[in-house]
Structures are given as structure tokens and as C-alpha cells.
Design an enzyme around this catalytic site. Sequence first.
Site, PDB file in Angstrom:
ATOM      1  N   GLU A 215       0.800  -1.225   0.000  1.00  0.00           N
ATOM      2  CA  GLU A 215       0.000   0.000   0.000  1.00  0.00           C
ATOM      3  C   GLU A 215       0.837   1.282   0.000  1.00  0.00           C
ATOM      4  OE1 GLU A 215      -2.816  -0.363   3.216  1.00  0.00           O
ATOM      5  OE2 GLU A 215      -4.064  -1.763   2.067  1.00  0.00           O
TER       6      GLU A 215
ATOM      7  N   GLU B  10      -6.080  -7.729  -1.714  1.00  0.00           N
ATOM      8  CA  GLU B  10      -6.684  -7.653  -0.383  1.00  0.00           C
ATOM      9  C   GLU B  10      -8.149  -7.278  -0.544  1.00  0.00           C
ATOM     10  OE1 GLU B  10      -4.968  -5.265   2.707  1.00  0.00           O
ATOM     11  OE2 GLU B  10      -2.897  -5.713   2.117  1.00  0.00           O
TER      12      GLU B  10
END
Length: 433
Positions: free
Chosen positions: A213, A333
Site C-alpha cells: 500500500e 486484499e
Amino acid sequence: MVAGNGLFYPILGFASCVAFIYMSFGDLELTSRQEPELAFVTRNGTQFMVDGSPFYINGWNSFWLMDHSAEEERKPRVSEMLQAGAKMGLTVCRTWAFNDGGYNALQVSPGRFDERVFKALDHVIAEARQHGIRLLLSLVNNLKAYGGKTQYVKWAWEEGIGLSSSNDSFFFDPTTKRYFKHYVKTLLTRKNTITGIEYRNDPTIFAWELMNEPRCRSDPSGDTLQDWIEEMSIFVKSIDKNHLLTVGLEGFYGPKNAKRLTVNPENWAETLGSDFIRNSKVPDIDFATVHIYPDHWFNDQEFEEKLRFVSKWMLSHIEDGHYELNKPVFFTEYGFSNMSKGFQPSQRERFYKTVLDIIYKSAKRKRAGAGALVWQFFVEGMEEFNDEFGIVPWERISTYRLFTEQSCRLARIHGIPEQNKNLKELCFRKSVN
């Protein structure tokens, strides 16, 4: 007679112990010779490929595998989780290949590694190979957990050579970039002490992920992060040409993309210094990644609105993969929080089903939606490591069935590899039932 009994029982106990050890471990040599043959995953346009056939992925996240493998009392959970995933027909697990500073650190300080923890990662990879599971390995964290870019910046700052104490200096400071490159080279050229295979030559590893991320809020234009992605992707590929490489993006559209107004969850998403299209177009990046967290991204949406967003979010990125990038789009995810207002397990299952159905339909049409990895799976007894998204999948039969059915319907599209006995057994049993 008393003396005889006293001698007899220890001998009997010893013999029983030997028999148990033999029964438990006597076939280890045979098992090691029969470990699954794995080919490297490649890509052809928008599809992952294995042995010339499309490869669509149903998998999961267990970030904790290396950390648990480093401690003997927790180590069995690694095998237990990988075996359970294999029995569910899952094929890829995403996990951390980093721990910078702190407890059970792999990289204790710049260029210094704890061999005990490195052997723990060796174990994770070797166990995954035994169970026919491929690993998506992330190289560093944007967040502070397990060190991340914060630890790199702290190291440089403490040595008096860092340009800034800002976390985002990780992306442009020559010192932190040098630290990271040394780490990457050490990892990729590591020779596994169990299998004898260098990481860069091991097809058990599905791909490398540059960062979990990545965000660079100090430069919302995206130029700083873009430069880092270009530099680091070239560096990784200069060492390892066998494996696929991705950035690790959440999927937000940047300020120059018109989709930021209609697809991003809210206005804050375009200010994070990342851009899904621009970052994913980098030549040495093989596939794009997207995350899905409607609970964290919206404050006031009702459940049905969140589901509609999930569909729109996924279809938009699959479309980008097909028309803009010509690369696979991997939803690495997706999670639904049990802290949501009025949470019910059935809501989480509907969320899972929405994600899995879109992947299945994309795969059936040979579009860019390459697969999805749920966040996240645990085994029993790990409550202290759980977050608001984690589950033990077999504790709820309907949830377990969702994932196993997804494994089988994806397998029916691309076929079941001869060596994947778990998937063959699972899907044959389902077809009979």
C-alpha cells in the site's frame, strides 16, 4: 519380579516412542522427493499463465507466516495454515517477506540480518512448496507495522545522513534507497537452507511486491512515488528475471485521472501520491493490484451502498486492465470489518460472494480480473493476532463453502494441473456430491 517389571516398562515405553517417531516422521524423505513440481507463473497480456494455460487465482493473506515460523511453539501454525489453504483449493498466499527492526526482525539494522529469522522464511517457502501453494511476497511496508519505510528513515536519520525525518523521504533519500536495494538483493539471492534453491530461482514464489500500500502524501502529484517505482522495478528485474513483479497498490486514481471523480471512494483518495493507471503502466511492472475496504473508506454508507461500490470499483479496474494496461488486475486484499455498525456474518459472506462472483465472471470471459486474495485467514488459537477482518474460514460452514466452490469453478475454466492433488480431490468430490 518387581525388578523385571521395572525394566520391562521403560523398554516398552522406549519401543513405543521409537515406533511413534517412525510412523510420524519415517516417510519424510519420501515426502520431500514427492513435493509438487511447480513452473514459474508468467503472463500473456491480461492473463497469468502456468505451463501454457491461464491461471486464475483464489487465495488468501496470512501476513504472519515468517514471524510465527521464527518461534518453535508457534511454528506449527504455518504448516497448519498452508495445509488448510491447499485443502480448500487455494493456490496463492500473500505474506510479508520483511520485518525491519523490532521484535523478530529479519533486518536488524541496515545490511544486518538475523539468520534465525531468515531460516524461518526459508521454512515458510519450503512448506508452501510442499503443499503446492505459491507465495506473493511483499518487500516493505508503507505502514509502521513490522518496521516499514518509517524504520528505514529512522535508521538514516539516526546515522546523521538522512535528508529528512519525514517518512516519505524513504522514496527519494539516496541513503534509504541504498538500504532498500541492499535488502532486496540479499533477499532475492538468498539460498534457501532447506531446499537449496535461491529465492530468485524458486517457482514457489508467485511474484514480488515492491511495497504494501505505497502512499506519498507529501507529493500528491505522484511524481515522487512514480520515480521510486520506476527505479526499484528496474533494480529488481536486474537481479531476478524469473518472477513477476507488482507495485502493491490499493487502486486509487490520481489527480490527473478523470475516474477519480466517479470511481474513487472519496476526495481524499486522489491526494495520496499514488495513481493506479500511471504506476501500473511502468514497463517492469507485470500486473496491477487493487485492495477493497468499503468499511474503512466510507463513514456513512449503508451496507447495500457498499456492495454497489465494490462492484463498480472492481469492474472499473478490470476494464482498465483490459483497455488501458493490457495487464492482469489482481485484487490482493479484500476485507469486511466486524466493527461495522450492525455487523452480521451474513453481510461479510455477501461481500465475499460479490468479490468472488466478479472474479469468476471476468475469468469466464477471459478478461483482466486475474484473482483475489481475502484479508485474512488464521488458524485457531490466534485471537491476539486477529484484526477486525480476520477469520478462521472453517469455523463457519457457509463461509468455507464459498471459498471452496470458487476454487472449483475457477479450476473448471483453466483445468486442474495434474500435480494439484488437493484441488482434484476437492472438485471431484464436489462434482460427485
